[in-house]
Design a protein around this motif. Sequence first.
Motif, PDB file in Angstrom:
ATOM      1  N   ASN A 181       0.795  -1.228   0.000  1.00  0.00           N
ATOM      2  CA  ASN A 181       0.000   0.000   0.000  1.00  0.00           C
ATOM      3  C   ASN A 181       0.825   1.275   0.000  1.00  0.00           C
ATOM      4  O   ASN A 181       0.362   2.309  -0.483  1.00  0.00           O
ATOM      5  CB  ASN A 181      -0.933   0.018   1.216  1.00  0.00           C
ATOM      6  N   GLY A 182       2.029   1.233   0.567  1.00  0.00           N
ATOM      7  CA  GLY A 182       2.820   2.460   0.623  1.00  0.00           C
ATOM      8  C   GLY A 182       4.157   2.245   1.291  1.00  0.00           C
ATOM      9  O   GLY A 182       4.395   1.213   1.930  1.00  0.00           O
ATOM     10  N   ILE A 183       5.054   3.217   1.114  1.00  0.00           N
ATOM     11  CA  ILE A 183       6.373   3.170   1.740  1.00  0.00           C
ATOM     12  C   ILE A 183       6.756   4.561   2.225  1.00  0.00           C
ATOM     13  O   ILE A 183       6.218   5.563   1.755  1.00  0.00           O
ATOM     14  CB  ILE A 183       7.472   2.660   0.777  1.00  0.00           C
ATOM     15  N   SER A 184       7.682   4.604   3.153  1.00  0.00           N
ATOM     16  CA  SER A 184       8.260   5.872   3.580  1.00  0.00           C
ATOM     17  C   SER A 184       9.659   5.607   4.107  1.00  0.00           C
ATOM     18  O   SER A 184      10.004   4.469   4.461  1.00  0.00           O
ATOM     19  CB  SER A 184       7.405   6.536   4.671  1.00  0.00           C
ATOM     20  N   PHE A 185      10.481   6.649   4.123  1.00  0.00           N
ATOM     21  CA  PHE A 185      11.832   6.536   4.667  1.00  0.00           C
ATOM     22  C   PHE A 185      12.035   7.680   5.649  1.00  0.00           C
ATOM     23  O   PHE A 185      11.954   8.861   5.285  1.00  0.00           O
ATOM     24  CB  PHE A 185      12.885   6.589   3.565  1.00  0.00           C
ATOM     25  N   SER A 186      12.287   7.333   6.909  1.00  0.00           N
ATOM     26  CA  SER A 186      12.457   8.321   7.961  1.00  0.00           C
ATOM     27  C   SER A 186      13.345   7.741   9.044  1.00  0.00           C
ATOM     28  O   SER A 186      13.271   6.542   9.343  1.00  0.00           O
ATOM     29  CB  SER A 186      11.091   8.708   8.543  1.00  0.00           C
ATOM     30  N   GLN A 187      14.179   8.583   9.637  1.00  0.00           N
ATOM     31  CA  GLN A 187      15.045   8.158  10.736  1.00  0.00           C
ATOM     32  C   GLN A 187      15.908   6.952  10.345  1.00  0.00           C
ATOM     33  O   GLN A 187      16.142   6.056  11.153  1.00  0.00           O
ATOM     34  CB  GLN A 187      14.208   7.839  11.979  1.00  0.00           C
ATOM     35  N   ASN A 188      16.364   6.956   9.092  1.00  0.00           N
ATOM     36  CA  ASN A 188      17.226   5.879   8.588  1.00  0.00           C
ATOM     37  C   ASN A 188      16.519   4.525   8.602  1.00  0.00           C
ATOM     38  O   ASN A 188      17.149   3.475   8.747  1.00  0.00           O
ATOM     39  CB  ASN A 188      18.528   5.789   9.379  1.00  0.00           C
ATOM     40  N   ARG A 189      15.193   4.562   8.409  1.00  0.00           N
ATOM     41  CA  ARG A 189      14.404   3.332   8.393  1.00  0.00           C
ATOM     42  C   ARG A 189      13.469   3.334   7.188  1.00  0.00           C
ATOM     43  O   ARG A 189      12.793   4.331   6.924  1.00  0.00           O
ATOM     44  CB  ARG A 189      13.567   3.186   9.670  1.00  0.00           C
ATOM     45  N   LEU A 190      13.445   2.219   6.475  1.00  0.00           N
ATOM     46  CA  LEU A 190      12.480   2.034   5.400  1.00  0.00           C
ATOM     47  C   LEU A 190      11.267   1.309   5.972  1.00  0.00           C
ATOM     48  O   LEU A 190      11.405   0.226   6.559  1.00  0.00           O
ATOM     49  CB  LEU A 190      13.082   1.208   4.261  1.00  0.00           C
ATOM     50  N   THR A 191      10.085   1.896   5.817  1.00  0.00           N
ATOM     51  CA  THR A 191       8.841   1.288   6.296  1.00  0.00           C
ATOM     52  C   THR A 191       7.955   0.958   5.110  1.00  0.00           C
ATOM     53  O   THR A 191       7.704   1.814   4.254  1.00  0.00           O
ATOM     54  CB  THR A 191       8.096   2.228   7.256  1.00  0.00           C
ATOM     55  N   ILE A 192       7.483  -0.275   5.067  1.00  0.00           N
ATOM     56  CA  ILE A 192       6.614  -0.749   3.991  1.00  0.00           C
ATOM     57  C   ILE A 192       5.290  -1.175   4.616  1.00  0.00           C
ATOM     58  O   ILE A 192       5.273  -1.980   5.549  1.00  0.00           O
ATOM     59  CB  ILE A 192       7.238  -1.940   3.248  1.00  0.00           C
ATOM     60  N   ALA A 193       4.194  -0.611   4.123  1.00  0.00           N
ATOM     61  CA  ALA A 193       2.852  -0.980   4.612  1.00  0.00           C
ATOM     62  C   ALA A 193       2.212  -1.934   3.609  1.00  0.00           C
ATOM     63  O   ALA A 193       2.211  -1.673   2.402  1.00  0.00           O
ATOM     64  CB  ALA A 193       1.989   0.261   4.778  1.00  0.00           C
ATOM     65  N   MET A 194       1.671  -3.055   4.099  1.00  0.00           N
ATOM     66  CA  MET A 194       1.082  -4.030   3.184  1.00  0.00           C
ATOM     67  C   MET A 194      -0.050  -4.782   3.864  1.00  0.00           C
ATOM     68  O   MET A 194      -0.136  -4.851   5.086  1.00  0.00           O
ATOM     69  CB  MET A 194       2.159  -5.011   2.701  1.00  0.00           C
ATOM     70  N   ASP A 195      -0.914  -5.340   3.045  1.00  0.00           N
ATOM     71  CA  ASP A 195      -1.984  -6.219   3.500  1.00  0.00           C
ATOM     72  C   ASP A 195      -1.730  -7.608   2.932  1.00  0.00           C
ATOM     73  O   ASP A 195      -1.675  -7.771   1.706  1.00  0.00           O
ATOM     74  CB  ASP A 195      -3.350  -5.728   3.017  1.00  0.00           C
ATOM     75  N   GLY A 196      -1.570  -8.597   3.798  1.00  0.00           N
ATOM     76  CA  GLY A 196      -1.329  -9.953   3.323  1.00  0.00           C
ATOM     77  C   GLY A 196      -0.296 -10.670   4.151  1.00  0.00           C
ATOM     78  O   GLY A 196       0.201 -10.157   5.154  1.00  0.00           O
ATOM     79  N   SER A 197       0.064 -11.869   3.723  1.00  0.00           N
ATOM     80  CA  SER A 197       0.915 -12.745   4.525  1.00  0.00           C
ATOM     81  C   SER A 197       2.341 -12.878   3.993  1.00  0.00           C
ATOM     82  O   SER A 197       3.083 -13.740   4.438  1.00  0.00           O
ATOM     83  CB  SER A 197       0.289 -14.145   4.601  1.00  0.00           C
ATOM     84  N   SER A 198       2.722 -12.052   3.027  1.00  0.00           N
ATOM     85  CA  SER A 198       4.058 -12.168   2.451  1.00  0.00           C
ATOM     86  C   SER A 198       5.132 -12.020   3.530  1.00  0.00           C
ATOM     87  O   SER A 198       5.073 -11.112   4.361  1.00  0.00           O
ATOM     88  CB  SER A 198       4.275 -11.110   1.371  1.00  0.00           C
ATOM     89  N   ALA A 199       6.131 -12.908   3.506  1.00  0.00           N
ATOM     90  CA  ALA A 199       7.261 -12.853   4.432  1.00  0.00           C
ATOM     91  C   ALA A 199       8.465 -12.292   3.686  1.00  0.00           C
ATOM     92  O   ALA A 199       8.936 -12.898   2.719  1.00  0.00           O
ATOM     93  CB  ALA A 199       7.577 -14.242   4.980  1.00  0.00           C
ATOM     94  N   PRO A 200       8.978 -11.123   4.076  1.00  0.00           N
ATOM     95  CA  PRO A 200      10.055 -10.489   3.321  1.00  0.00           C
ATOM     96  C   PRO A 200      11.351 -11.290   3.353  1.00  0.00           C
ATOM     97  O   PRO A 200      11.724 -11.856   4.379  1.00  0.00           O
ATOM     98  CB  PRO A 200      10.223  -9.132   4.015  1.00  0.00           C
ATOM     99  N   ASN A 201      12.024 -11.331   2.197  1.00  0.00           N
ATOM    100  CA  ASN A 201      13.372 -11.887   2.083  1.00  0.00           C
ATOM    101  C   ASN A 201      14.331 -10.718   1.898  1.00  0.00           C
ATOM    102  O   ASN A 201      14.137  -9.896   1.000  1.00  0.00           O
ATOM    103  CB  ASN A 201      13.473 -12.830   0.882  1.00  0.00           C
ATOM    104  N   ILE A 202      15.350 -10.623   2.738  1.00  0.00           N
ATOM    105  CA  ILE A 202      16.246  -9.476   2.704  1.00  0.00           C
ATOM    106  C   ILE A 202      17.681  -9.943   2.483  1.00  0.00           C
ATOM    107  O   ILE A 202      18.116 -10.941   3.061  1.00  0.00           O
ATOM    108  CB  ILE A 202      16.111  -8.641   4.000  1.00  0.00           C
ATOM    109  N   THR A 203      18.395  -9.227   1.611  1.00  0.00           N
ATOM    110  CA  THR A 203      19.763  -9.598   1.245  1.00  0.00           C
ATOM    111  C   THR A 203      20.647  -8.370   1.233  1.00  0.00           C
ATOM    112  O   THR A 203      20.262  -7.326   0.685  1.00  0.00           O
ATOM    113  CB  THR A 203      19.795 -10.242  -0.159  1.00  0.00           C
ATOM    114  N   LYS A 204      21.826  -8.491   1.832  1.00  0.00           N
ATOM    115  CA  LYS A 204      22.815  -7.424   1.809  1.00  0.00           C
ATOM    116  C   LYS A 204      23.791  -7.712   0.668  1.00  0.00           C
ATOM    117  O   LYS A 204      24.358  -8.801   0.587  1.00  0.00           O
ATOM    118  CB  LYS A 204      23.544  -7.366   3.148  1.00  0.00           C
TER     119      LYS A 204
END
Length: 478
Positions: free
Chosen positions: A177-200
């Motif tokens: 639904n949306g994203i924002s970046f504040s205080q050195n943090r990425l926030t993602i708003a979503m509806d559903g059961s997706s489990a994020p996969n994160i890679t450096k």
Amino acid sequence: MKKFAFTLLLLLFVLVLPEHGHAAAGNKIYLDGQELTAGQDAPVENVKNSVMVPLRMIAENLGYKVDWDQKSKTVTIEQQGKTIKLIVDQTAASVDDKTVILTAAPVARAGTTLVPIRFVSEQFGLTVTWDNAQKTVNIITPETGGNNTGSEGSSGDGGSTVVVPPAESTSGLTMVNGISFSQNRLTIAMDGSSAPNITKMTGPDRIVVDLPNATFSDVFGSGQELDPNLNGKLAVTDYPDVSGVRYSLYSTSPYTVRFVIDLNTSKNYSLEVSGDASKLVVVDLNAQSTEDTTTQPGNNGRKLVVLDAGHGAKDSGAVGVTGKYEKNFNLAVVLKAAELLKQENKIDVVLTRSDDTFLELKDRAGMANKLKADLFISVHANSSGSSAASGTETYYQREASKELAKVMHKYLVKATGLSDRGVRYGNFHVIRETTMPAVLLEVGYLSNKGDESLLFSETLQNNVAASMVSGIKEYLGM
């Protein structure tokens, strides 16, 4: 009969293209191979390489039902069960409750609304193509009935659209639904059961977040940049670690939404996922390592304040007497207050949104609860059926929040100079469901011309932001 209606639609274009109209010069329009020439001095413009024609004139001549909402600047067209809604200066349109992202926003000219010719034509079932070399628009009537949207997605005259995948093809998918970046943090708003996969990743340094079984929701494009290929980016300033955030519908087999945090130097992170059906995914670059979250806000002995700019994106909030949106006032004040709080060495601040993003009320409260904030303050502007209503109010819901409301209101009234409408009880979700002292500020009335003018002045916004900091510091004993 339908063929006749299509022909009538294109003949109307003849009536609205000016013979010597400088705005549309160089663009030729062909119907089934026959050039349509100008005939009447009507408003036609070329806006960002998009040929714009008056939709209202076309709709009314075809006998369509057209409604205009002056406050929200929305035109609604209805015909044979199809409903189209367009908003002046906004690229998000609605076709039968499905969000459509236009590459050129409708504009108001001389009492009518201008829209891209491609959008108009394709909604009436015509095939539209663009010859860039010849600078011509080719419109072809279908051989049979039924809807033919033709070359949807081609860049053409700039009037092409991005259509968010319809419900039948996205059943079971998580909706971003949306994203924002504040205080050195990425926030993602979503509806559903997706489990994020994160890679450096390195070369260059970046952090990649994939949301499997996900796509962008209908509301995403109304709050964030989203191009015809479902790609976009979020500008990031004031954070030297990050140069920007990119996102895209990375794959449709299987559906995957990807976010890329582009780094200026290698950074560790922590990942937090909160909520049930509606979730917030937070990638925190303040962490010392992927396991160490001791630098989370409030974990360093500093007090944590969550500031909430009410409404956002598709939810404009109240609309002022001159058409100004409450969501924009709320965000402006919160951003100013956040900048002031960053200068306080005993306070951390987190924003529920830092741009024009839509968040559910439960996500706003959930963010504050998850972070175990010390205070929650939501900023709003009021509205009334009476244009005479004016003044400042502060609301609390729980007895534990009443003292905070009194302190915040004392400074807020001084800052606005408006009439004091008092500290009041209010059963609002964000101050009811939060677990820390929480208040909702109604700074003034957008339905009052004087209040509205004052609320959108830089001086008033700066004063309100400063008053919020003063109230927070007094309540926290600083």
